[in-house]
Structures are given as C-alpha cells and as structure tokens.
Design a protein around this motif. Structure first.
Motif, PDB file in Angstrom:
ATOM      1  N   LEU A   1       2.836 111.804  46.151  1.00  0.00           N
ATOM      2  CA  LEU A   1       2.637 112.870  47.138  1.00  0.00           C
ATOM      3  C   LEU A   1       3.751 112.876  48.182  1.00  0.00           C
ATOM      4  CD1 LEU A   1      -1.231 112.655  47.695  1.00  0.00           C
ATOM      5  CD2 LEU A   1       0.047 114.399  46.408  1.00  0.00           C
ATOM      6  N   GLY A   2       4.145 111.710  48.622  1.00  0.00           N
ATOM      7  CA  GLY A   2       5.231 111.617  49.606  1.00  0.00           C
ATOM      8  C   GLY A   2       6.520 112.212  49.074  1.00  0.00           C
ATOM      9  N   GLN A   3       6.837 111.894  47.834  1.00  0.00           N
ATOM     10  CA  GLN A   3       8.082 112.406  47.269  1.00  0.00           C
ATOM     11  C   GLN A   3       7.997 113.884  46.906  1.00  0.00           C
ATOM     12  OE1 GLN A   3      11.085 110.731  47.442  1.00  0.00           O
ATOM     13  NE2 GLN A   3       9.626 109.666  48.767  1.00  0.00           N
ATOM     14  N   VAL A   4       6.817 114.363  46.540  1.00  0.00           N
ATOM     15  CA  VAL A   4       6.651 115.807  46.330  1.00  0.00           C
ATOM     16  C   VAL A   4       6.986 116.547  47.615  1.00  0.00           C
ATOM     17  CG1 VAL A   4       4.912 117.630  46.000  1.00  0.00           C
ATOM     18  CG2 VAL A   4       5.042 115.732  44.389  1.00  0.00           C
ATOM     19  N   LEU A   5       6.473 116.055  48.738  1.00  0.00           N
ATOM     20  CA  LEU A   5       6.770 116.693  50.022  1.00  0.00           C
ATOM     21  C   LEU A   5       8.259 116.617  50.351  1.00  0.00           C
ATOM     22  CD1 LEU A   5       3.698 115.549  52.148  1.00  0.00           C
ATOM     23  CD2 LEU A   5       4.181 117.856  51.292  1.00  0.00           C
ATOM     24  N   ASN A   6       8.854 115.456  50.188  1.00  0.00           N
ATOM     25  CA  ASN A   6      10.271 115.301  50.509  1.00  0.00           C
ATOM     26  C   ASN A   6      11.160 116.173  49.634  1.00  0.00           C
ATOM     27  OD1 ASN A   6      10.117 113.505  52.678  1.00  0.00           O
ATOM     28  ND2 ASN A   6       9.864 111.772  51.305  1.00  0.00           N
ATOM     29  N   ILE A   7      10.884 116.215  48.359  1.00  0.00           N
ATOM     30  CA  ILE A   7      11.681 117.034  47.450  1.00  0.00           C
ATOM     31  C   ILE A   7      11.497 118.512  47.767  1.00  0.00           C
ATOM     32  CG2 ILE A   7      11.898 117.763  45.028  1.00  0.00           C
ATOM     33  CD1 ILE A   7      11.265 114.737  44.348  1.00  0.00           C
ATOM     34  N   ALA A   8      10.251 118.911  48.059  1.00  0.00           N
ATOM     35  CA  ALA A   8       9.988 120.318  48.392  1.00  0.00           C
ATOM     36  C   ALA A   8      10.731 120.734  49.657  1.00  0.00           C
ATOM     37  CB  ALA A   8       8.483 120.550  48.541  1.00  0.00           C
ATOM     38  N   VAL A   9      10.754 119.868  50.649  1.00  0.00           N
ATOM     39  CA  VAL A   9      11.486 120.173  51.888  1.00  0.00           C
ATOM     40  C   VAL A   9      12.970 120.331  51.588  1.00  0.00           C
ATOM     41  CG1 VAL A   9      12.231 119.222  54.110  1.00  0.00           C
ATOM     42  CG2 VAL A   9       9.818 119.129  53.469  1.00  0.00           C
ATOM     43  N   TYR A  10      13.525 119.412  50.833  1.00  0.00           N
ATOM     44  CA  TYR A  10      14.959 119.476  50.538  1.00  0.00           C
ATOM     45  C   TYR A  10      15.295 120.719  49.730  1.00  0.00           C
ATOM     46  CZ  TYR A  10      19.611 117.520  50.333  1.00  0.00           C
ATOM     47  OH  TYR A  10      20.956 117.308  50.513  1.00  0.00           O
ATOM     48  N   ARG A  11      14.437 121.058  48.775  1.00  0.00           N
ATOM     49  CA  ARG A  11      14.696 122.259  47.958  1.00  0.00           C
ATOM     50  C   ARG A  11      14.610 123.531  48.801  1.00  0.00           C
ATOM     51  NH1 ARG A  11      12.527 121.683  41.930  1.00  0.00           N
ATOM     52  NH2 ARG A  11      13.664 123.639  41.856  1.00  0.00           N
ATOM     53  N   LEU A  12      13.683 123.557  49.749  1.00  0.00           N
ATOM     54  CA  LEU A  12      13.500 124.747  50.565  1.00  0.00           C
ATOM     55  C   LEU A  12      14.570 124.870  51.646  1.00  0.00           C
ATOM     56  CD1 LEU A  12      11.571 127.166  50.859  1.00  0.00           C
ATOM     57  CD2 LEU A  12      10.284 125.810  52.516  1.00  0.00           C
ATOM     58  N   LEU A  13      14.860 123.779  52.326  1.00  0.00           N
ATOM     59  CA  LEU A  13      15.799 123.817  53.448  1.00  0.00           C
ATOM     60  C   LEU A  13      17.249 123.569  53.043  1.00  0.00           C
ATOM     61  CD1 LEU A  13      13.870 121.854  56.220  1.00  0.00           C
ATOM     62  CD2 LEU A  13      13.970 124.323  55.844  1.00  0.00           C
ATOM     63  N   GLY A  14      17.439 122.828  51.994  1.00  0.00           N
ATOM     64  CA  GLY A  14      18.788 122.456  51.604  1.00  0.00           C
ATOM     65  C   GLY A  14      19.374 121.430  52.560  1.00  0.00           C
ATOM     66  N   GLU A  15      20.586 121.042  52.259  1.00  0.00           N
ATOM     67  CA  GLU A  15      21.274 120.023  53.057  1.00  0.00           C
ATOM     68  C   GLU A  15      21.393 120.440  54.522  1.00  0.00           C
ATOM     69  OE1 GLU A  15      25.768 118.906  52.941  1.00  0.00           O
ATOM     70  OE2 GLU A  15      24.748 117.820  51.331  1.00  0.00           O
ATOM     71  N   LYS A  16      21.766 121.701  54.749  1.00  0.00           N
ATOM     72  CA  LYS A  16      21.934 122.170  56.137  1.00  0.00           C
ATOM     73  C   LYS A  16      20.637 122.068  56.919  1.00  0.00           C
ATOM     74  CE  LYS A  16      23.449 126.276  55.501  1.00  0.00           C
ATOM     75  NZ  LYS A  16      23.996 127.630  55.577  1.00  0.00           N
ATOM     76  N   GLY A  17      19.533 122.426  56.316  1.00  0.00           N
ATOM     77  CA  GLY A  17      18.260 122.405  57.028  1.00  0.00           C
ATOM     78  C   GLY A  17      17.741 121.005  57.275  1.00  0.00           C
ATOM     79  N   VAL A  18      17.857 120.162  56.262  1.00  0.00           N
ATOM     80  CA  VAL A  18      17.351 118.794  56.379  1.00  0.00           C
ATOM     81  C   VAL A  18      18.155 118.003  57.413  1.00  0.00           C
ATOM     82  CG1 VAL A  18      17.099 116.588  55.163  1.00  0.00           C
ATOM     83  CG2 VAL A  18      16.331 118.710  54.075  1.00  0.00           C
ATOM     84  N   TYR A  19      19.469 118.228  57.434  1.00  0.00           N
ATOM     85  CA  TYR A  19      20.329 117.452  58.327  1.00  0.00           C
ATOM     86  C   TYR A  19      20.697 118.222  59.589  1.00  0.00           C
ATOM     87  CZ  TYR A  19      20.353 114.127  54.573  1.00  0.00           C
ATOM     88  OH  TYR A  19      19.946 113.227  53.620  1.00  0.00           O
ATOM     89  N   TYR A  20      19.691 118.836  60.204  1.00  0.00           N
ATOM     90  CA  TYR A  20      19.793 119.443  61.536  1.00  0.00           C
ATOM     91  C   TYR A  20      20.886 120.489  61.660  1.00  0.00           C
ATOM     92  CZ  TYR A  20      16.902 115.522  63.323  1.00  0.00           C
ATOM     93  OH  TYR A  20      15.906 114.609  63.563  1.00  0.00           O
ATOM     94  N   GLY A  21      21.101 121.247  60.580  1.00  0.00           N
ATOM     95  CA  GLY A  21      22.126 122.279  60.616  1.00  0.00           C
ATOM     96  C   GLY A  21      21.982 123.223  61.787  1.00  0.00           C
ATOM     97  N   SER A  22      20.741 123.586  62.126  1.00  0.00           N
ATOM     98  CA  SER A  22      20.541 124.515  63.252  1.00  0.00           C
ATOM     99  C   SER A  22      20.991 123.899  64.572  1.00  0.00           C
ATOM    100  CB  SER A  22      19.077 124.950  63.337  1.00  0.00           C
ATOM    101  OG  SER A  22      18.245 123.835  63.572  1.00  0.00           O
TER     102      SER A  22
END
Length: 175
Positions: A89-110
């Motif tokens: 479950l933890g990795q499903v959430l992490n992978i889903a976040v990365y797929r949705l946000l991408g590198e820019k979103g995950v690494y504080y692009g905003s």
C-alpha cells in the motif's frame, strides 16, 4: 543515547532537514544549483540510502548487543501478511504520486520556479499527503515483520521516523 543511536537519529533526520531547507529557502537552493530539481532529487536519493543504511546498522548493532537474531522462519504468517500489505500500500501511494506529479511535482518544482499543475486525481482524491502516508506505511511494514524479535528502541526509532513525515506534511500544508 549511544553513538549508534545518535548516528541513526541524525541519518533518519537528514532528508527532512533537506526538505525543510528547500521548502523555506528555495531561492537559495536555486542559487546554489543550476538544476535545482535534479540536485534535490540526487541529494534526497543519497540521503535516503544513508538513512536506510544507518537504520540497518543500528538494528544490527542493537540486536548483537541484546543477543537477538532475527529468525524469519519464526515470524507468524499474520506478520508476513501485515508486512507485505503495508509495504504494498505504501508503494502504491508513492508510485501513484510520482506518476501523477512527475519529477517536478515531487521535488518541489512549484517552490523552485516550475509550473506544476494542481492535482486532484488518485491518490490525492482519497488522502492528504499520500506520498508521506506511503512512506509511513512502508516504514511500518518492516516493523510489523520484526515485531517481537526486534531490539529495544526499534518502535521508538521507527516512530520518530514516521513523526518526521507528519512534521514535513504539516510544514507543507500550513507554512
């Protein structure tokens, strides 16, 4: 607190200090690194590896001190089930976040000057801070596996680790 305790706490804390530094001083981070998102990704990855190594070294030292030897064959099936479920479950959430946000979103692009679209899809539509919830679930998985065979302090150290994700989520939500 022993030297190994201090080293483990420092290593577990380090990524969260990086997150706070970049969250509160993104302009300085951008000045330091011409490719700030790539630098964040690399720094965070290195710190995560050090974090895991420090925890495993702490666990090994403490187990030897207490004369404990983890016997995975003696772990009840329910604990194995909890381990796999929590990590999955933890990795499903992490992978889903990365797929949705991408590198820019995950690494504080905003925060680092990039346009990042606000997302409302899975997993953000079911839980706040799914990446951090995923990390906490992933931490809880091994704890479930070693429950009853772990050295003293394991629950405290892993609880501290989980608490850091809660603090990081609060920082991002309200500050």
């Amino acid at each position: 607190m022993t030297a190994i305790d201090s080293a483990a706490v420092a290593a577990i804390t380090a990524p969260h200090l990086l997150y706070a530094f970049i969250w509160f001083m993104p302009d300085l981070w951008r000045k330091l690194f011409p490719k700030p998102i790539r630098a964040f990704q690399l720094s965070a990855s290195i710190l995560k590896v050090l974090q895991a190594l420090a925890f495993f070294e702490w666990y090994s030292v403490k187990s030897r001190e207490e004369g404990l030897k983890l016997d995975l064959l003696k772990v009840p099936i329910g604990q194995w089930g909890a381990f796999f479920l929590l990590v999955f479950l933890g990795q499903v959430l992490n992978i889903a976040v990365y797929r949705l946000l991408g590198e820019k979103g995950v690494y504080y692009g905003s925060k680092l000057g990039k346009k990042v679209a606000w997302q409302k899809g899975f997993p953000f539509n079911i839980i706040s801070h799914p990446q951090y919830v995923g990390a906490v679930l992933t931490i809880a998985g091994p704890l479930a596996l070693v429950w009853g065979q772990a050295p003293r302090g394991t629950v405290t150290l892993m609880g501290y680790w989980a608490a850091l994700y809660v603090i990081t989520a609060i920082q991002e939500q309200f500050l």
